[in-house]
Design a protein around this motif. Structure first.
Motif, PDB file in Angstrom:
ATOM      1  N   ARG A   1      19.477  -8.317  -0.083  1.00 47.83           N
ATOM      2  CA  ARG A   1      19.971  -6.963   0.211  1.00 47.83           C
ATOM      3  C   ARG A   1      19.221  -5.915  -0.607  1.00 47.83           C
ATOM      4  O   ARG A   1      19.799  -4.933  -1.061  1.00 47.83           O
ATOM      5  CB  ARG A   1      21.486  -6.866  -0.013  1.00 47.83           C
ATOM      6  N   GLY A   2      17.920  -6.134  -0.775  1.00 49.69           N
ATOM      7  CA  GLY A   2      17.101  -5.207  -1.539  1.00 49.69           C
ATOM      8  C   GLY A   2      15.721  -5.082  -0.937  1.00 49.69           C
ATOM      9  O   GLY A   2      15.470  -5.518   0.186  1.00 49.69           O
ATOM     10  N   ALA A   3      14.822  -4.492  -1.706  1.00 43.42           N
ATOM     11  CA  ALA A   3      13.477  -4.238  -1.205  1.00 43.42           C
ATOM     12  C   ALA A   3      12.491  -4.197  -2.356  1.00 43.42           C
ATOM     13  O   ALA A   3      12.869  -4.052  -3.520  1.00 43.42           O
ATOM     14  CB  ALA A   3      13.439  -2.916  -0.440  1.00 43.42           C
ATOM     15  N   ARG A   4      11.242  -4.285  -2.005  1.00 38.69           N
ATOM     16  CA  ARG A   4      10.137  -4.117  -2.936  1.00 38.69           C
ATOM     17  C   ARG A   4       9.055  -3.301  -2.240  1.00 38.69           C
ATOM     18  O   ARG A   4       8.847  -3.411  -1.037  1.00 38.69           O
ATOM     19  CB  ARG A   4       9.527  -5.461  -3.349  1.00 38.69           C
ATOM     20  N   LEU A   5       8.364  -2.505  -3.014  1.00 41.07           N
ATOM     21  CA  LEU A   5       7.210  -1.771  -2.514  1.00 41.07           C
ATOM     22  C   LEU A   5       6.005  -2.669  -2.705  1.00 41.07           C
ATOM     23  O   LEU A   5       5.770  -3.183  -3.810  1.00 41.07           O
ATOM     24  CB  LEU A   5       7.032  -0.460  -3.278  1.00 41.07           C
ATOM     25  N   VAL A   6       5.258  -2.887  -1.638  1.00 37.36           N
ATOM     26  CA  VAL A   6       4.113  -3.782  -1.676  1.00 37.36           C
ATOM     27  C   VAL A   6       2.840  -2.980  -1.420  1.00 37.36           C
ATOM     28  O   VAL A   6       2.745  -2.272  -0.417  1.00 37.36           O
ATOM     29  CB  VAL A   6       4.252  -4.897  -0.609  1.00 37.36           C
ATOM     30  N   LYS A   7       1.897  -3.106  -2.341  1.00 36.13           N
ATOM     31  CA  LYS A   7       0.591  -2.470  -2.157  1.00 36.13           C
ATOM     32  C   LYS A   7      -0.315  -3.468  -1.458  1.00 36.13           C
ATOM     33  O   LYS A   7      -0.464  -4.599  -1.901  1.00 36.13           O
ATOM     34  CB  LYS A   7      -0.003  -2.065  -3.504  1.00 36.13           C
ATOM     35  N   THR A   8      -0.890  -3.043  -0.353  1.00 37.93           N
ATOM     36  CA  THR A   8      -1.799  -3.889   0.420  1.00 37.93           C
ATOM     37  C   THR A   8      -3.173  -3.225   0.446  1.00 37.93           C
ATOM     38  O   THR A   8      -3.296  -2.036   0.099  1.00 37.93           O
ATOM     39  CB  THR A   8      -1.291  -4.077   1.862  1.00 37.93           C
ATOM     40  N   PRO A   9      -4.187  -3.943   0.895  1.00 38.39           N
ATOM     41  CA  PRO A   9      -5.518  -3.330   0.983  1.00 38.39           C
ATOM     42  C   PRO A   9      -5.578  -2.115   1.906  1.00 38.39           C
ATOM     43  O   PRO A   9      -6.491  -1.308   1.800  1.00 38.39           O
ATOM     44  CB  PRO A   9      -6.398  -4.463   1.518  1.00 38.39           C
ATOM     45  N   VAL A  10      -4.599  -1.981   2.798  1.00 39.21           N
ATOM     46  CA  VAL A  10      -4.628  -0.859   3.744  1.00 39.21           C
ATOM     47  C   VAL A  10      -3.459   0.098   3.581  1.00 39.21           C
ATOM     48  O   VAL A  10      -3.217   0.936   4.431  1.00 39.21           O
ATOM     49  CB  VAL A  10      -4.713  -1.370   5.205  1.00 39.21           C
TER      50      VAL A  10
ATOM     51  N   CYS B   1       0.587   1.084   1.324  1.00 33.47           N
ATOM     52  CA  CYS B   1       1.830   0.583   0.743  1.00 33.47           C
ATOM     53  C   CYS B   1       2.929   0.553   1.796  1.00 33.47           C
ATOM     54  O   CYS B   1       3.020   1.450   2.625  1.00 33.47           O
ATOM     55  CB  CYS B   1       2.285   1.479  -0.406  1.00 33.47           C
ATOM     56  N   VAL B   2       3.738  -0.502   1.746  1.00 28.97           N
ATOM     57  CA  VAL B   2       4.881  -0.617   2.644  1.00 28.97           C
ATOM     58  C   VAL B   2       6.086  -1.108   1.852  1.00 28.97           C
ATOM     59  O   VAL B   2       5.937  -1.725   0.795  1.00 28.97           O
ATOM     60  CB  VAL B   2       4.630  -1.582   3.825  1.00 28.97           C
TER      61      VAL B   2
ATOM     62  N   LEU C   1      -0.876  -2.387  10.090  1.00 26.09           N
ATOM     63  CA  LEU C   1      -0.873  -1.349   9.047  1.00 26.09           C
ATOM     64  C   LEU C   1      -2.037  -0.396   9.247  1.00 26.09           C
ATOM     65  O   LEU C   1      -1.896   0.810   9.083  1.00 26.09           O
ATOM     66  CB  LEU C   1      -0.983  -1.982   7.663  1.00 26.09           C
ATOM     67  N   ALA C   2      -3.188  -0.940   9.562  1.00 28.09           N
ATOM     68  CA  ALA C   2      -4.376  -0.107   9.731  1.00 28.09           C
ATOM     69  C   ALA C   2      -4.219   0.820  10.941  1.00 28.09           C
ATOM     70  O   ALA C   2      -4.769   1.916  10.955  1.00 28.09           O
ATOM     71  CB  ALA C   2      -5.612  -0.982   9.892  1.00 28.09           C
ATOM     72  N   ALA C   3      -3.445   0.383  11.945  1.00 26.18           N
ATOM     73  CA  ALA C   3      -3.271   1.168  13.165  1.00 26.18           C
ATOM     74  C   ALA C   3      -2.257   2.294  12.995  1.00 26.18           C
ATOM     75  O   ALA C   3      -2.231   3.236  13.759  1.00 26.18           O
ATOM     76  CB  ALA C   3      -2.845   0.270  14.319  1.00 26.18           C
ATOM     77  N   LYS C   4      -1.395   2.207  11.961  1.00 31.23           N
ATOM     78  CA  LYS C   4      -0.371   3.211  11.722  1.00 31.23           C
ATOM     79  C   LYS C   4      -0.566   3.785  10.332  1.00 31.23           C
ATOM     80  O   LYS C   4      -1.275   3.231   9.506  1.00 31.23           O
ATOM     81  CB  LYS C   4       1.028   2.590  11.813  1.00 31.23           C
ATOM     82  N   ASP C   5       0.076   4.871  10.052  1.00 32.23           N
ATOM     83  CA  ASP C   5       0.026   5.441   8.708  1.00 32.23           C
ATOM     84  C   ASP C   5       1.014   4.725   7.810  1.00 32.23           C
ATOM     85  O   ASP C   5       2.212   4.811   8.023  1.00 32.23           O
ATOM     86  CB  ASP C   5       0.365   6.935   8.726  1.00 32.23           C
ATOM     87  N   ALA C   6       0.529   4.038   6.790  1.00 30.23           N
ATOM     88  CA  ALA C   6       1.408   3.394   5.820  1.00 30.23           C
ATOM     89  C   ALA C   6       1.858   4.458   4.813  1.00 30.23           C
ATOM     90  O   ALA C   6       1.148   5.419   4.542  1.00 30.23           O
ATOM     91  CB  ALA C   6       0.693   2.262   5.114  1.00 30.23           C
ATOM     92  N   ALA C   7       3.034   4.250   4.246  1.00 24.93           N
ATOM     93  CA  ALA C   7       3.580   5.213   3.280  1.00 24.93           C
ATOM     94  C   ALA C   7       2.815   5.179   1.986  1.00 24.93           C
ATOM     95  O   ALA C   7       2.310   4.186   1.567  1.00 24.93           O
ATOM     96  CB  ALA C   7       5.042   4.920   3.030  1.00 24.93           C
TER      97      ALA C   7
END
Length: 110
Positions: free
Chosen positions: A15-24, A26-27, A104-110
């Motif tokens: 019931r939580g979340a994490r911010l993940v940094k990816t090469p393309v 953050c989500v 991710l590359a096709a959309k704007d990631a936060a």
């Protein structure tokens, strides 16, 4: 699809979340009480609130700033609020979380 390994399901609190940094970009990656996982934009379209710091309930997340509620399945705002957050394909394979980098590359990631 171009799947990238972003960790294990145990890296995300129930019931939580994490911010993940990816090469393309953050989500936010969310985990429900039923161990479903969802990936979405971290930014609320209302005032830019960090959704990874919101409250996960069912398959929804509530923005910590102004209580807007979003479906983690569709990204649509619930109730009287209008708006949408981007969602991204994610899957669990052998306990590992795999995120679709091509989406991710096709959309704007936060």
């Amino acid at each position: 699809m171009n799947w990238i390994d972003i960790g294990t399901i145990d890296d995300i609190p129930e019931r939580g979340a994490r911010l993940v940094k990816t090469p393309v970009g953050c989500v936010a990656v969310f985990r429900t009480s039923g161990d479903e996982v969802f990936a979405a934009s971290n930014s609320c379209p209302h005032k830019g609130g960090p959704l990874s710091e919101g409250i996960v309930h069912g398959n929804k997340v509530t923005c910590p700033l102004h209580n807007w509620v979003f479906s983690l399945e569709t990204g649509e705002a619930q109730g009287a609020d209008e708006g949408r957050i981007a969602t991204y394909p994610i899957r669990i394979e052998d306990g590992r979380l795999l995120l679709d980098a091509s989406a991710l590359a096709a959309k704007d990631a936060a």
